[in-house]
Write an enzyme that holds these catalytic residues in place. Structure first.
Site, PDB file in Angstrom:
ATOM      1  N   HIS A  12      39.368  33.632  39.223  1.00 35.19           N
ATOM      2  CA  HIS A  12      39.381  32.178  39.445  1.00 35.19           C
ATOM      3  C   HIS A  12      38.384  31.727  40.524  1.00 35.19           C
ATOM      4  O   HIS A  12      38.577  30.672  41.140  1.00 35.19           O
ATOM      5  CB  HIS A  12      40.799  31.719  39.810  1.00 35.19           C
ATOM      6  CG  HIS A  12      41.314  32.282  41.112  1.00 35.19           C
ATOM      7  ND1 HIS A  12      42.642  32.547  41.343  1.00 35.19           N
ATOM      8  CD2 HIS A  12      40.664  32.629  42.254  1.00 35.19           C
ATOM      9  CE1 HIS A  12      42.781  33.026  42.576  1.00 35.19           C
ATOM     10  NE2 HIS A  12      41.600  33.076  43.143  1.00 35.19           N
ATOM     11  N   HIS A  59      45.801  28.653  47.650  1.00 31.60           N
ATOM     12  CA  HIS A  59      45.030  29.231  48.757  1.00 31.60           C
ATOM     13  C   HIS A  59      45.188  28.371  50.007  1.00 31.60           C
ATOM     14  O   HIS A  59      44.236  27.757  50.479  1.00 31.60           O
ATOM     15  CB  HIS A  59      43.556  29.338  48.386  1.00 31.60           C
ATOM     16  CG  HIS A  59      43.280  30.220  47.199  1.00 31.60           C
ATOM     17  ND1 HIS A  59      43.551  29.840  45.908  1.00 31.60           N
ATOM     18  CD2 HIS A  59      42.764  31.468  47.127  1.00 31.60           C
ATOM     19  CE1 HIS A  59      43.197  30.817  45.086  1.00 31.60           C
ATOM     20  NE2 HIS A  59      42.730  31.817  45.790  1.00 31.60           N
ATOM     21  N   HIS A 193      37.824  41.994  45.330  1.00 28.27           N
ATOM     22  CA  HIS A 193      37.036  41.207  46.280  1.00 28.27           C
ATOM     23  C   HIS A 193      37.697  41.205  47.646  1.00 28.27           C
ATOM     24  O   HIS A 193      38.909  41.305  47.770  1.00 28.27           O
ATOM     25  CB  HIS A 193      36.745  39.782  45.802  1.00 28.27           C
ATOM     26  CG  HIS A 193      37.909  38.851  45.532  1.00 28.27           C
ATOM     27  ND1 HIS A 193      38.947  39.140  44.689  1.00 28.27           N
ATOM     28  CD2 HIS A 193      38.158  37.599  45.995  1.00 28.27           C
ATOM     29  CE1 HIS A 193      39.782  38.103  44.622  1.00 28.27           C
ATOM     30  NE2 HIS A 193      39.336  37.157  45.432  1.00 28.27           N
ATOM     31  N   GLU A 240      45.403  39.753  44.600  1.00 26.85           N
ATOM     32  CA  GLU A 240      45.673  38.687  43.620  1.00 26.85           C
ATOM     33  C   GLU A 240      46.027  39.268  42.244  1.00 26.85           C
ATOM     34  O   GLU A 240      46.705  38.615  41.438  1.00 26.85           O
ATOM     35  CB  GLU A 240      44.456  37.765  43.481  1.00 26.85           C
ATOM     36  CG  GLU A 240      44.226  36.875  44.703  1.00 26.85           C
ATOM     37  CD  GLU A 240      43.024  35.943  44.564  1.00 26.85           C
ATOM     38  OE1 GLU A 240      42.940  34.982  45.347  1.00 26.85           O
ATOM     39  OE2 GLU A 240      42.146  36.169  43.692  1.00 26.85           O
TER      40      GLU A 240
HETATM   41  C1  DHB Z   1      36.191  33.779  46.249  1.00 23.75           C
HETATM   42  C2  DHB Z   1      37.132  34.348  45.399  1.00 23.75           C
HETATM   43  C3  DHB Z   1      38.458  33.905  45.410  1.00 23.75           C
HETATM   44  O1  DHB Z   1      39.453  34.446  44.639  1.00 23.75           O
HETATM   45  C4  DHB Z   1      38.822  32.858  46.222  1.00 23.75           C
HETATM   46  O2  DHB Z   1      40.078  32.407  46.139  1.00 23.75           O
HETATM   47  C5  DHB Z   1      37.906  32.289  47.091  1.00 23.75           C
HETATM   48  C6  DHB Z   1      36.582  32.747  47.095  1.00 23.75           C
HETATM   49  C7  DHB Z   1      34.782  34.225  46.255  1.00 23.75           C
HETATM   50  O3  DHB Z   1      34.454  35.272  45.683  1.00 23.75           O
HETATM   51  O4  DHB Z   1      33.939  33.520  46.819  1.00 23.75           O
HETATM   52 FE    FE Z   2      41.519  33.541  45.166  1.00 28.30          FE
END
Ligand code: DHB
Ligand code: FE
Length: 283
Positions: A12, A59, A193, A240
């Site tokens: 997302h 978030h 990530h 997540e």
């Molecule tokens: C990014 C990814 C995410 O899941 C998020 O909530 C905020 C930023 C990113 O990769 O920039």
């Molecule tokens: Fe996220």
């Protein structure tokens, strides 16, 4: 009775939403990513559900450190796209399904899962970016959406095992709703990530692809993976991915039915700081 027809899984990343909203999808950086969702947009048109039950995480937008529900079900008639600091995304408001949402809350809480009932909430990129990826830029989203927010931001977060069991309870709830609705369940967020600290930018494509294999073939085994493995292998925001186990737990095979059909599988690096994964499984 209502039934779960398919499950959809997708990252997302907020920058994907910005790329769509600012008309950058054909730029060389973004083109390969959006190509992976062309199939999905056709598939959505051909397999239009009556309701989407959309598992995502907030978030620190609607919730903050002042109030942290582990699982929150949106029972409102509508939900506005949230202002995350740059103004709300120019996307349609989300129409809810209060009747089905209330029924699911009743059934799942009586099935011993604690849900927080939410009657007013703005929805952030965690919910709107998956809708944009799957539906494009329509005047209105194709059907009502029940937002289901999971805390994966502030520890302690729910285990993969609990998420998988919750998915099974959601399936029982949907199947006991007395209207012939086709319901899709979406699991969103991930893949690997990490947005902060010395490991910021971490991507683990091998672990991610193994996660996709296991999610398809042996989700019960995958559900036993402890949260520390997500964090170690997939980065702090890789956690997540436990939300995908809620959607997978709601599929027919987990309750003794047939294995799902893999309609689509896609993986791409990078999108912002994130590895993007996407699956469509049909019952
Ligand atoms: C990014 C990814 C995410 O899941 C998020 O909530 C905020 C930023 C990113 O990769 O920039
Ligand atoms: Fe996220």
């Amino acid at each position: 009775m209502a039934k779960i027809t398919a499950s959809v899984y997708t990252s997302h990343v907020p920058a994907i939403g910005a790329a769509i909203d600012l008309g950058k999808t054909h730029e060389p950086y973004w083109q390969p990513l959006f190509k992976g969702y062309e199939f999905s947009k056709h598939w959505m048109q051909e397999n239009r559900p009556d309701v989407i039950f959309l598992v995502y995480n907030d978030h620190a937008t609607a919730f903050s450190l002042e109030l942290i529900p582990t699982f929150a079900i949106g029972c409102a008639a509508e939900f506005k796209p949230a202002d995350e600091g740059y103004g709300p995304r120019p996307v349609p408001k989300v129409i809810g399904h209060p009747e089905l949402a209330s029924h699911i809350a009743q059934s799942v809480i009586q099935d011993d899962f604690d849900l927080t009932i939410v009657n007013r909430m703005d929805v952030d990129h965690g919910l709107t970016v998956p809708l944009s990826l799957m539906c494009g830029q329509p005047e209105a989203w194709p059907c009502p959406v029940i937002p289901f927010a999971v805390n994966v931001v502030q520890y302690p977060v729910p285990s993969g095992r609990r998420c998988f069991m919750l998915g099974q309870a959601i399936r029982r709830a949907v199947e006991s709703f007395d209207q012939p609705l086709k319901v899709q369940i979406w699991g969103t967020g991930g893949m690997s990530h990490q947005l902060q600290g010395p490991r910021a930018g971490l991507i683990n494509a091998e672990w991610d692809n193994r996660f996709l294999d296991r999610l398809i073939a042996d989700p019960a085994d995958l559900a036993a993976v402890p949260h520390i493995e997500y964090v170690r292998e997939a980065g702090s925001e890789g956690i997540e991915l436990v939300m995908w186990l809620i959607a997978r737990g709601a599929m027919a095979d987990v309750a003794g039915g047939a294995k799902p059909r893999v309609a689509h599988r896609f993986f791409h690096v990078p999108a912002s700081n994130t590895a993007v994964g996407h699956l469509i499984l049909e019952n």
